[in-house]
Design a protein around this motif. Structure first.
Motif, PDB file in Angstrom:
ATOM      1  N   GLY A 295       5.450   0.874  12.325  1.00  0.00           N
ATOM      2  CA  GLY A 295       4.240   0.056  12.200  1.00  0.00           C
ATOM      3  C   GLY A 295       3.448   0.338  10.938  1.00  0.00           C
ATOM      4  O   GLY A 295       2.326  -0.157  10.788  1.00  0.00           O
ATOM      5  N   ARG A 296       3.989   1.137  10.032  1.00  0.00           N
ATOM      6  CA  ARG A 296       3.293   1.381   8.754  1.00  0.00           C
ATOM      7  C   ARG A 296       4.321   1.406   7.633  1.00  0.00           C
ATOM      8  O   ARG A 296       5.208   2.255   7.612  1.00  0.00           O
ATOM      9  CB  ARG A 296       2.525   2.697   8.822  1.00  0.00           C
ATOM     10  CG  ARG A 296       1.582   2.891   7.640  1.00  0.00           C
ATOM     11  CD  ARG A 296       0.740   4.135   7.767  1.00  0.00           C
ATOM     12  NE  ARG A 296      -0.216   4.096   8.850  1.00  0.00           N
ATOM     13  CZ  ARG A 296      -1.320   3.367   8.869  1.00  0.00           C
ATOM     14  NH1 ARG A 296      -1.613   2.586   7.849  1.00  0.00           N
ATOM     15  NH2 ARG A 296      -2.130   3.397   9.894  1.00  0.00           N
ATOM     16  N   GLN A 297       4.239   0.447   6.734  1.00  0.00           N
ATOM     17  CA  GLN A 297       5.195   0.346   5.632  1.00  0.00           C
ATOM     18  C   GLN A 297       4.449   0.277   4.307  1.00  0.00           C
ATOM     19  O   GLN A 297       3.219   0.135   4.300  1.00  0.00           O
ATOM     20  CB  GLN A 297       6.017  -0.935   5.811  1.00  0.00           C
ATOM     21  CG  GLN A 297       6.827  -0.928   7.085  1.00  0.00           C
ATOM     22  CD  GLN A 297       7.533  -2.235   7.375  1.00  0.00           C
ATOM     23  OE1 GLN A 297       8.154  -2.362   8.418  1.00  0.00           O
ATOM     24  NE2 GLN A 297       7.435  -3.203   6.473  1.00  0.00           N
TER      25      GLN A 297
ATOM     26  N   LEU B 243     -12.549  -1.120   4.529  1.00  0.00           N
ATOM     27  CA  LEU B 243     -12.908  -1.700   3.243  1.00  0.00           C
ATOM     28  C   LEU B 243     -14.431  -1.826   3.150  1.00  0.00           C
ATOM     29  O   LEU B 243     -15.111  -1.993   4.145  1.00  0.00           O
ATOM     30  CB  LEU B 243     -12.231  -3.072   3.085  1.00  0.00           C
ATOM     31  CG  LEU B 243     -10.784  -3.139   3.590  1.00  0.00           C
ATOM     32  CD1 LEU B 243     -10.210  -4.525   3.399  1.00  0.00           C
ATOM     33  CD2 LEU B 243      -9.887  -2.114   2.885  1.00  0.00           C
TER      34      LEU B 243
ATOM     35  N   ALA C 156      -7.275 -10.139   9.359  1.00  0.00           N
ATOM     36  CA  ALA C 156      -5.849 -10.107   9.006  1.00  0.00           C
ATOM     37  C   ALA C 156      -5.073  -9.430  10.124  1.00  0.00           C
ATOM     38  O   ALA C 156      -5.526  -8.438  10.692  1.00  0.00           O
ATOM     39  CB  ALA C 156      -5.644  -9.354   7.703  1.00  0.00           C
TER      40      ALA C 156
ATOM     41  N   GLN D  99       0.965  -9.652   6.078  1.00  0.00           N
ATOM     42  CA  GLN D  99      -0.211 -10.030   6.862  1.00  0.00           C
ATOM     43  C   GLN D  99      -0.280 -11.534   6.991  1.00  0.00           C
ATOM     44  O   GLN D  99       0.208 -12.281   6.149  1.00  0.00           O
ATOM     45  CB  GLN D  99      -1.500  -9.563   6.163  1.00  0.00           C
ATOM     46  CG  GLN D  99      -1.745  -8.069   6.272  1.00  0.00           C
ATOM     47  CD  GLN D  99      -3.064  -7.656   5.648  1.00  0.00           C
ATOM     48  OE1 GLN D  99      -3.603  -8.348   4.791  1.00  0.00           O
ATOM     49  NE2 GLN D  99      -3.583  -6.514   6.076  1.00  0.00           N
TER      50      GLN D  99
ATOM     51  N   GLY E 154      -1.412  -7.661  11.107  1.00  0.00           N
ATOM     52  CA  GLY E 154      -0.202  -7.062  10.533  1.00  0.00           C
ATOM     53  C   GLY E 154       1.016  -7.635  11.254  1.00  0.00           C
ATOM     54  O   GLY E 154       1.192  -7.445  12.452  1.00  0.00           O
TER      55      GLY E 154
ATOM     56  N   THR F 272      -3.776  -0.719  15.779  1.00  0.00           N
ATOM     57  CA  THR F 272      -4.530  -1.937  15.432  1.00  0.00           C
ATOM     58  C   THR F 272      -3.597  -3.038  14.934  1.00  0.00           C
ATOM     59  O   THR F 272      -2.883  -2.852  13.953  1.00  0.00           O
ATOM     60  CB  THR F 272      -5.566  -1.621  14.333  1.00  0.00           C
ATOM     61  OG1 THR F 272      -6.320  -0.505  14.764  1.00  0.00           O
ATOM     62  CG2 THR F 272      -6.489  -2.791  14.099  1.00  0.00           C
TER      63      THR F 272
ATOM     64  N   ARG G 203       3.499  -5.174  13.070  1.00  0.00           N
ATOM     65  CA  ARG G 203       3.014  -4.669  14.366  1.00  0.00           C
ATOM     66  C   ARG G 203       3.041  -5.783  15.411  1.00  0.00           C
ATOM     67  O   ARG G 203       3.369  -5.558  16.573  1.00  0.00           O
ATOM     68  CB  ARG G 203       1.597  -4.101  14.207  1.00  0.00           C
ATOM     69  CG  ARG G 203       1.606  -2.894  13.292  1.00  0.00           C
ATOM     70  CD  ARG G 203       0.258  -2.201  13.231  1.00  0.00           C
ATOM     71  NE  ARG G 203       0.242  -1.312  12.064  1.00  0.00           N
ATOM     72  CZ  ARG G 203      -0.809  -0.641  11.644  1.00  0.00           C
ATOM     73  NH1 ARG G 203      -1.956  -0.735  12.307  1.00  0.00           N
ATOM     74  NH2 ARG G 203      -0.745   0.142  10.579  1.00  0.00           N
TER      75      ARG G 203
ATOM     76  N   GLU H 147       1.512   4.228   1.316  1.00  0.00           N
ATOM     77  CA  GLU H 147       1.123   5.042   2.471  1.00  0.00           C
ATOM     78  C   GLU H 147       2.353   5.783   2.970  1.00  0.00           C
ATOM     79  O   GLU H 147       3.475   5.496   2.554  1.00  0.00           O
ATOM     80  CB  GLU H 147       0.646   4.139   3.596  1.00  0.00           C
ATOM     81  CG  GLU H 147      -0.566   3.321   3.247  1.00  0.00           C
ATOM     82  CD  GLU H 147      -1.198   2.718   4.489  1.00  0.00           C
ATOM     83  OE1 GLU H 147      -1.834   3.467   5.247  1.00  0.00           O
ATOM     84  OE2 GLU H 147      -1.041   1.495   4.705  1.00  0.00           O
TER      85      GLU H 147
ATOM     86  N   ARG I 164       0.866  -1.192   0.000  1.00  0.00           N
ATOM     87  CA  ARG I 164       0.000   0.000   0.000  1.00  0.00           C
ATOM     88  C   ARG I 164       0.898   1.236   0.000  1.00  0.00           C
ATOM     89  O   ARG I 164       1.837   1.308   0.797  1.00  0.00           O
ATOM     90  CB  ARG I 164      -0.895   0.036   1.253  1.00  0.00           C
ATOM     91  CG  ARG I 164      -1.883  -1.106   1.301  1.00  0.00           C
ATOM     92  CD  ARG I 164      -2.829  -0.976   2.477  1.00  0.00           C
ATOM     93  NE  ARG I 164      -3.532  -2.240   2.689  1.00  0.00           N
ATOM     94  CZ  ARG I 164      -4.371  -2.474   3.681  1.00  0.00           C
ATOM     95  NH1 ARG I 164      -4.634  -1.512   4.559  1.00  0.00           N
ATOM     96  NH2 ARG I 164      -4.964  -3.649   3.811  1.00  0.00           N
TER      97      ARG I 164
HETATM   98  P1  ATP Z   1      -4.802   1.149   9.548  1.00  0.00           P
HETATM   99  O1  ATP Z   1      -6.034   1.846  10.050  1.00  0.00           O
HETATM  100  O2  ATP Z   1      -3.749   0.983  10.583  1.00  0.00           O
HETATM  101  O3  ATP Z   1      -4.300   1.726   8.259  1.00  0.00           O
HETATM  102  P2  ATP Z   1      -6.265  -0.768   8.055  1.00  0.00           P
HETATM  103  O4  ATP Z   1      -7.668  -0.735   8.536  1.00  0.00           O
HETATM  104  O5  ATP Z   1      -5.916  -0.073   6.794  1.00  0.00           O
HETATM  105  O6  ATP Z   1      -5.272  -0.336   9.222  1.00  0.00           O
HETATM  106  P3  ATP Z   1      -6.495  -3.560   7.411  1.00  0.00           P
HETATM  107  O7  ATP Z   1      -6.733  -3.398   5.976  1.00  0.00           O
HETATM  108  O8  ATP Z   1      -7.600  -3.954   8.282  1.00  0.00           O
HETATM  109  O9  ATP Z   1      -5.765  -2.273   7.980  1.00  0.00           O
HETATM  110  O10 ATP Z   1      -5.294  -4.599   7.613  1.00  0.00           O
HETATM  111  C1  ATP Z   1      -5.202  -5.458   8.754  1.00  0.00           C
HETATM  112  C2  ATP Z   1      -3.938  -5.188   9.526  1.00  0.00           C
HETATM  113  O11 ATP Z   1      -2.810  -5.095   8.671  1.00  0.00           O
HETATM  114  C3  ATP Z   1      -3.923  -3.868  10.273  1.00  0.00           C
HETATM  115  O12 ATP Z   1      -4.617  -3.968  11.484  1.00  0.00           O
HETATM  116  C4  ATP Z   1      -2.436  -3.670  10.496  1.00  0.00           C
HETATM  117  O13 ATP Z   1      -1.979  -4.441  11.583  1.00  0.00           O
HETATM  118  C5  ATP Z   1      -1.850  -4.209   9.228  1.00  0.00           C
HETATM  119  N1  ATP Z   1      -1.539  -3.115   8.274  1.00  0.00           N
HETATM  120  C6  ATP Z   1      -2.373  -2.461   7.447  1.00  0.00           C
HETATM  121  N2  ATP Z   1      -1.713  -1.551   6.709  1.00  0.00           N
HETATM  122  C7  ATP Z   1      -0.406  -1.633   7.097  1.00  0.00           C
HETATM  123  C8  ATP Z   1       0.791  -0.969   6.698  1.00  0.00           C
HETATM  124  N3  ATP Z   1       0.786  -0.050   5.741  1.00  0.00           N
HETATM  125  N4  ATP Z   1       1.950  -1.308   7.308  1.00  0.00           N
HETATM  126  C9  ATP Z   1       1.976  -2.256   8.267  1.00  0.00           C
HETATM  127  N5  ATP Z   1       0.887  -2.936   8.679  1.00  0.00           N
HETATM  128  C10 ATP Z   1      -0.296  -2.635   8.099  1.00  0.00           C
END
Ligand code: ATP
Ligand code: MG
Length: 445
Positions: A141-143, A281, A326, A148, A328, A301, A331, A136, A134
């Motif tokens: 914790g965000r890459q 989603l 799913a 997953q 992450g 999360t 995290r 982002e 993604r």
């Molecule tokens: P967030 O609100 O943190 O962006 P999300 O609702 O987009 O989460 P989901 O699509 O539900 O995330 O994905 C399930 C899990 O995958 C998340 O709870 C998180 O632990 C992990 N995750 C999602 N996006 C990322 C990311 N860019 N980097 C690392 N972990 C991620």
């Protein structure tokens, strides 16, 4: 990609440039992270716990390609979501097809199930793992490439399947050794419930348009539910007075949600109702949940999931009720820390004093190990209090305490050292030597 040289460059120049580039410029792309040998041990440990946990839950693994047709995600996840609208890695392949590096696993799993006719064999209980992509803003914790591990129950409608799916996530995270987790739960109701609510919410928000942050203003008409999830403080404050989805649930949806809570109570999984939890989603209905931790800063999360009864029909398959989640991995690894490597705590620590006690201690150790329990036997011969200290340090769940007196009476004591939720407890029980079956039952409870 085809590179076009606008000027003539000699081979020598190219070679020199390449050498320079190798030393100075060639780095991983932003948000794409190497997993170095020092960390891979932690990952392997978590993955092996997952494998074991999922196989005990009767799940089978599915592996799907990392690249899919873009349309799978735009139709499956929804055009108006952040993931599809802003975060996808799209490209055209050499045949002119629009391709996307998968941003999540569920849509691919759903496609594969339909395409391969897996539902002809009945409901599917599956798990998957792997990299997701993604675009982002990278931070702790965000890459942009992250990993997953996920579970999907496809073809099951009962509330019991919601509870079981949630329990698999919760118990897996507990087995990894994570504490201070919160399960947040909501019901998004049926499509009809949500459509009525969406209209009400839209009207309410439009009346307060000027008070909303810019992001939320843009969302009102395309994805109003997502505003409930806003991180903007003044919007959050305003939303405290907004209509609540819980008031728009039909009687059936409400009964369903109540029953889910009853099932979770019954398996001792604590939860907090969060009426603003909507998930990013589009495909969710009824149950939505997240597992969060206070130790993750703003990326709190670790697990997100919910019921998606219309996804498969949306993709051209039969109407197929389904639920999944799913986690992450990055995290999860942050939370597990290095402790995961030393986390092989025994089920039982055996404390004993005196020769007769020693014989009995060895005897019971062998019997309990045959029953698949992991046992640590004290060798120090020191005082009971010192042995207890060591028992606590081992993080064993139970201690068995055997003294000479007890042996002559054919008895011993078991004491709970570590509760799932609390650190210490005062639970203790006397057992007679003959009660081995009862003892094992208690120890694995
Ligand atoms: P967030 O609100 O943190 O962006 P999300 O609702 O987009 O989460 P989901 O699509 O539900 O995330 O994905 C399930 C899990 O995958 C998340 O709870 C998180 O632990 C992990 N995750 C999602 N996006 C990322 C990311 N860019 N980097 C690392 N972990 C991620
Ligand atoms: Mg996100």
């Amino acid at each position: 990609m085809i590179c076009q040289f606008t000027q003539t460059i000699t081979i020598k120049q190219i070679t020199n440039n390449f050498a320079e580039a190798t030393l100075t410029n060639l780095k991983n792309l932003r948000g794409m992270v190497d997993l170095l040998p020092a960390q891979s041990q932690c990952w392997q440990k978590v993955e092996s716990i997952a494998l074991d946990h999922f196989s005990r839950a009767g799940l089978q693994e599915i592996r799907t390609p990392i690249i899919e047709q873009t349309e799978l995600f735009s139709r499956g996840i929804g055009e108006n979501t952040d993931v599809v609208g802003k975060e996808m890695y799209n490209f055209e392949d050499r045949g002119g097809r629009s391709c996307t590096l998968r941003p999540e696993g569920t849509a691919s799993v759903a496609r594969s199930i339909v395409q391969n006719g897996l539902l002809n064999n009945g409901p599917q209980r599956l798990w998957y793992r792997g990299p997701m992509f993604r675009y982002e803003r990278p931070q702790a914790g965000r890459q942009r490439q992250f990993h997953q591990i996920g579970v999907e129950f496809v073809g099951l409608a009962s509330v019991m399947s919601d509870a079981e799916v949630i329990s698999i996530a919760w118990n897996f995270l507990k087995e990894v050794g994570l504490n201070d987790l919160t399960l947040e739960l909501n019901s998004l109701g049926s499509n009809e419930d949500r459509n009525i609510f969406k209209e009400e919410l839209k009207n309410w928000l439009n009346e307060r348009f000027d008070l909303l942050d810019e992001d939320s203003q843009k969302r009102i008409n395309v994805n109003p539910l997502r505003i409930l999830d806003s991180k903007n403080n003044s919007t959050k404050e305003l939303l405290n007075h907004a209509p609540s989805l819980s008031d728009y649930l039909s009687k059936e949806s409400k009964t369903r949600f109540d029953y889910l809570q009853e099932l979770l109570d019954n398996i001792n999984i604590p939860y907090k109702i969060n009426n603003n939890l909507v998930r990013g989603l589009d495909y969710y209905s009824h149950t939505a949940f997240e597992i969060t931790s206070d130790h993750l800063g703003s990326q709190a999360t670790v697990c997100g999931g919910g019921r998606y009864d219309s996804l498969i029909s949306e993709l051209g398959g039969p109407k197929t009720p389904s639920i999944g989640w799913a986690i992450g991995m990055e995290r999860l690894i942050i939370l597990a820390g290095d402790n995961i490597l030393n986390s092989k705590s025994p089920d039982v620590y055996i404390i004993h004093r005196g020769q007769k006690a020693e014989q009995f201690a060895l005897n019971i150790t062998c019997k309990l190990r045959s029953a698949n329990l992991s046992i640590e036997l004290d060798y120090s011969g020191s005082s009971f209090s010192k042995q207890f200290k060591r028992a606590y340090k081992s993080m064993a769940k139970w201690a068995i305490v055997i003294g000479e007196d007890e042996v002559s009476k054919g008895q011993f004591l078991i004491k709970k050292l570590r509760d799932k939720e609390k650190d210490k407890s005062n639970e203790e029980y006397n057992f007679s030597r003959e009660d081995l079956d009862q003892l094992i039952k208690k120890l694995i409870d």
